[in-house]
Write a protein that holds these residues in place. Sequence first.
Motif, PDB file in Angstrom:
ATOM      1  N   VAL A  41       0.830  -1.208   0.000  1.00  0.00           N
ATOM      2  CA  VAL A  41       0.000   0.000   0.000  1.00  0.00           C
ATOM      3  C   VAL A  41       0.860   1.252   0.000  1.00  0.00           C
ATOM      4  O   VAL A  41       0.649   2.180  -0.781  1.00  0.00           O
ATOM      5  N   LEU A  49      -1.673   9.303  -1.604  1.00  0.00           N
ATOM      6  CA  LEU A  49      -2.117   9.529  -0.232  1.00  0.00           C
ATOM      7  C   LEU A  49      -2.170  11.024   0.053  1.00  0.00           C
ATOM      8  O   LEU A  49      -1.302  11.785  -0.377  1.00  0.00           O
ATOM      9  N   VAL A  53      -4.136  11.320   6.940  1.00  0.00           N
ATOM     10  CA  VAL A  53      -4.945  10.121   6.783  1.00  0.00           C
ATOM     11  C   VAL A  53      -5.727   9.893   8.067  1.00  0.00           C
ATOM     12  O   VAL A  53      -5.502  10.566   9.082  1.00  0.00           O
ATOM     13  N   TYR A  99      -6.011  -0.614   3.756  1.00  0.00           N
ATOM     14  CA  TYR A  99      -6.197   0.725   3.187  1.00  0.00           C
ATOM     15  C   TYR A  99      -7.518   0.857   2.455  1.00  0.00           C
ATOM     16  O   TYR A  99      -7.897   0.001   1.653  1.00  0.00           O
ATOM     17  N   CYS A 101      -9.184   3.407  -0.022  1.00  0.00           N
ATOM     18  CA  CYS A 101      -8.753   4.513  -0.884  1.00  0.00           C
ATOM     19  C   CYS A 101      -9.670   5.730  -0.810  1.00  0.00           C
ATOM     20  O   CYS A 101      -9.206   6.869  -0.897  1.00  0.00           O
ATOM     21  N   SER A 104      -8.873   8.017   2.256  1.00  0.00           N
ATOM     22  CA  SER A 104      -7.500   7.971   2.777  1.00  0.00           C
ATOM     23  C   SER A 104      -7.510   7.447   4.209  1.00  0.00           C
ATOM     24  O   SER A 104      -6.966   8.053   5.130  1.00  0.00           O
ATOM     25  N   PHE A 106      -6.911   4.232   6.926  1.00  0.00           N
ATOM     26  CA  PHE A 106      -6.312   2.952   7.257  1.00  0.00           C
ATOM     27  C   PHE A 106      -7.108   2.314   8.395  1.00  0.00           C
ATOM     28  O   PHE A 106      -7.218   2.894   9.478  1.00  0.00           O
TER      29      PHE A 106
END
Length: 253
Positions: A41, A49, A53, A99, A101, A104, A106
Amino acid sequence: MASSKRRKGNSLAIQEKTPGFFKVVLNKALQDGKLEIKGFVASKYRDFLANSVILKDPNGAKWPVKLTRSDGSTWLEKGWLKFAHFYSLEEGYFLFFSYECVDSCFHVRIFSKNYIEINYPFKSSQHEEPNLGGGDGVKFSSADSFKSTFPFCVIKVQPTYVKYYHLQIPISYAKNFICRGQTRNVDLRIPKGKTWSAKSSVTKQAGRSEIARIHGGWSKFAKDNQLRVGDDIVLEMIKQQPKTTFEVHIFRA
């Protein structure tokens, strides 16, 4: 923590549909205040990214963290230590990141040294959420922006901290800077004000991981300073010898 949720039966064997990777927590990541993210990732999505995040635990709690990039590496930095302290991360813990997408984000699962998934404490609604509308992408409270050359940690006041007679502190912080298994006398001091005597210790209960606490004087400190659930406190260790002394900074909810 007031309450928590166990994901029963989960071991380190994980099957995820989204891209993911493992990280082992090292003392360096806790001392330096940043965690390098690697793997599929981090390499594939590095250029896509955002500058910040979201770290999201299985309970749905969200943590805004800023990214830094240097010499081809990507790091979780501002906000990482608050995440680490809240979940009492210590060296040898495993983190599994998957992840998402779209935001953004996690999704993070945390495993202790014995490869068992932890009990996830519920995050107070007082913690600030990210502002993705402009600027650097993240809002931080006054406690989050606290800086010092001395070792410190940020703790959100939970109901048990004002109702009972102890303050739970991050185990990694306690072992690195206060005590390693033995009880130790400490002083709690508010800036330019009064000092309270207390004790700090690390204990291990049957079937559970180690817990670090400040007690034996904590209840008087909490009462005298009218601590309330949701307040942020910063424990700043300004002296270690001959007696550990903390300057305690209180940020009201």
